[in-house]
Design an enzyme around this catalytic site. Sequence first.
Site, PDB file in Angstrom:
ATOM      1  N   HIS A   1      -4.574  29.625  10.785  1.00 37.18           N
ATOM      2  CA  HIS A   1      -5.059  30.189  12.069  1.00 37.18           C
ATOM      3  C   HIS A   1      -4.667  31.624  11.975  1.00 37.18           C
ATOM      4  O   HIS A   1      -4.015  32.359  11.210  1.00 37.18           O
ATOM      5  CB  HIS A   1      -4.572  29.572  13.284  1.00 37.18           C
ATOM      6  CG  HIS A   1      -3.110  29.713  13.597  1.00 37.18           C
ATOM      7  ND1 HIS A   1      -2.391  31.138  13.957  1.00 37.18           N
ATOM      8  CD2 HIS A   1      -2.211  29.195  12.988  1.00 37.18           C
ATOM      9  CE1 HIS A   1      -1.265  31.044  14.059  1.00 37.18           C
ATOM     10  NE2 HIS A   1      -0.768  29.889  13.538  1.00 37.18           N
TER      11      HIS A   1
ATOM     12  N   CYS B   1       2.791  26.337  11.227  1.00 39.74           N
ATOM     13  CA  CYS B   1       1.443  26.462  10.898  1.00 39.74           C
ATOM     14  C   CYS B   1       1.366  27.527  10.078  1.00 39.74           C
ATOM     15  O   CYS B   1       2.606  28.616   9.828  1.00 39.74           O
ATOM     16  CB  CYS B   1       0.736  26.570  11.907  1.00 39.74           C
ATOM     17  SG  CYS B   1       0.276  25.149  12.952  1.00 39.74           S
TER      18      CYS B   1
END
Length: 536
Positions: free
Chosen positions: A437, A456
């Site tokens: 992301h 992440c």
Amino acid sequence: MQKFICAALGLCLLCIWGCRESSIKSEVNRKKDSINKAVQQTARDIAGNFSDQSTLRFSSSSVDSFFVKYDTLRSFLDELNKFYTTRHYAFAWFTENGLTEQASHLYVRLENLPEEGLNIVLPYKRHLDSLINNGNTHALNQKTETELLLTALYFFFAQKVWGGLEESATQQVDWLMPRKKLSYSGLLDSILKPGNSSTTIQPVYRQYNLLKEYLKKYKALPPVNITISLPDKKPIRPGDTSTMIIKLRKKLFLLGDLTTPDTTSSIYDTTLLTAVKRFQRRHGMKDDGIAGGGMVRELNVPVQQRIEKIIVNMERNRWLPTDVRGRYLAVNIPEFVLHAYNDDSLLWNMNVVVGKDVNKTVIFAGTISQVVFSPYWNVPAGILKKEILPGIQKNPNYLEVHHMEKFGNGVRQKPGPWNSLGAVKFLFPNSHSIYLHDTPSKSLFRESKRAFSHGCIRVAEPKNLAMYMLRDDPNWTEEKITQAMASGKEQYVAVKNPMPVYITYFTAWVDRQGDLNFRDDIYNRDPQLANLLMKH
């Protein structure tokens, strides 16, 4: 039978250079050509031909009696039976004239298992030595014993060198990527069939042999370590003069960064500057040519520790698929870099931020199937408990201040420039809740060490990655992608050709310029794997 250029034990050395490089002879390419020639010569040295004769045979009952004597190798019974059934029990390591050349080459490889980075004892070595030294005997029973022992030890070699630790051991070090599957009897059998090209079979990922070459070089380094220190605790800069620069030159020459053998100058000149920058790049540092505390720490790492790191990463390479085709992405966690490949051609790189030590990014594989523009951030339960709920208790307006809202039984952050996921995220369904992301914290990408996330993976160039993922969809132009990222309205887009992504963990590798790279073991995984290798 058509003679093969190389048999099983030469395969991995022939297949390691898969890069699509320019034919222009730059300095980098000359170096790569030199390495390639050395590898090819090694392949020729170990090349030989398995016997294609069919008149010399032994009884299938010999297999059972063999394993009575060589019980330690009984785990290879099925592979051995499968191999000889297809040959109708014809000898593979003998011709009418005695042992084949390939038998001698296998014997040499078995004698030199430490070169493979393995600390194991070859079973029945004394028996093998005796049988090989009498390999041209005419006694059928002794030929049969030699034949079966060579084949069983071939499978032993293949399992240890090409297969590595069993899968249960890799799970102990949190390696959750699928392991390669390889039939060693099928591999050996396919090589023996007429018309087959040995170069179509790659039993080990190409990085393995590149690291193996550097393992030899590092083992050959002088045992006396050269310790570097900073004069007056100040960085060594271009133009400086110091007796410590002589030591710096000697150390960089031994490690291969300084190409000139003249190591007596105490002046920091342009030649030394090139060497310092090369060392810095190999270790993931800013290549500013200033030898400061960080570089000195890397220079003073004992050679034995470097050797251990090479061995550990050779083992990791044993687990990888040997031939990944098509387009795919690969994130190397300790490198903090995302790589895009087409087959084995590197297309581009992108810096990433990975998980902190307390929030380790998981090592696994997935397939990116969706791009989400202007995403909501659904706060994970752990972060909700540790950060959000305590924040609400301290400040009743916490959710409003952070552009959050209650959503079901949880909390989510609204799309916008404040959103922790930035303007786009890339989903590959998995049980670890890991995805790629964007992020509003752009300054972190300028750091040389980028372990800051909750697990992440943040990407430095989200728009470029979105364009790459949607390149097969003509509806998604650059302009439309820019608008979607700034719209503030969440939108899911299916990727027409879902792309594999591999989240890996390598602390040593050889780059496309032929240079050996090292990175910090940010999750302290190397010692655990080293201990497993010692036990096995």
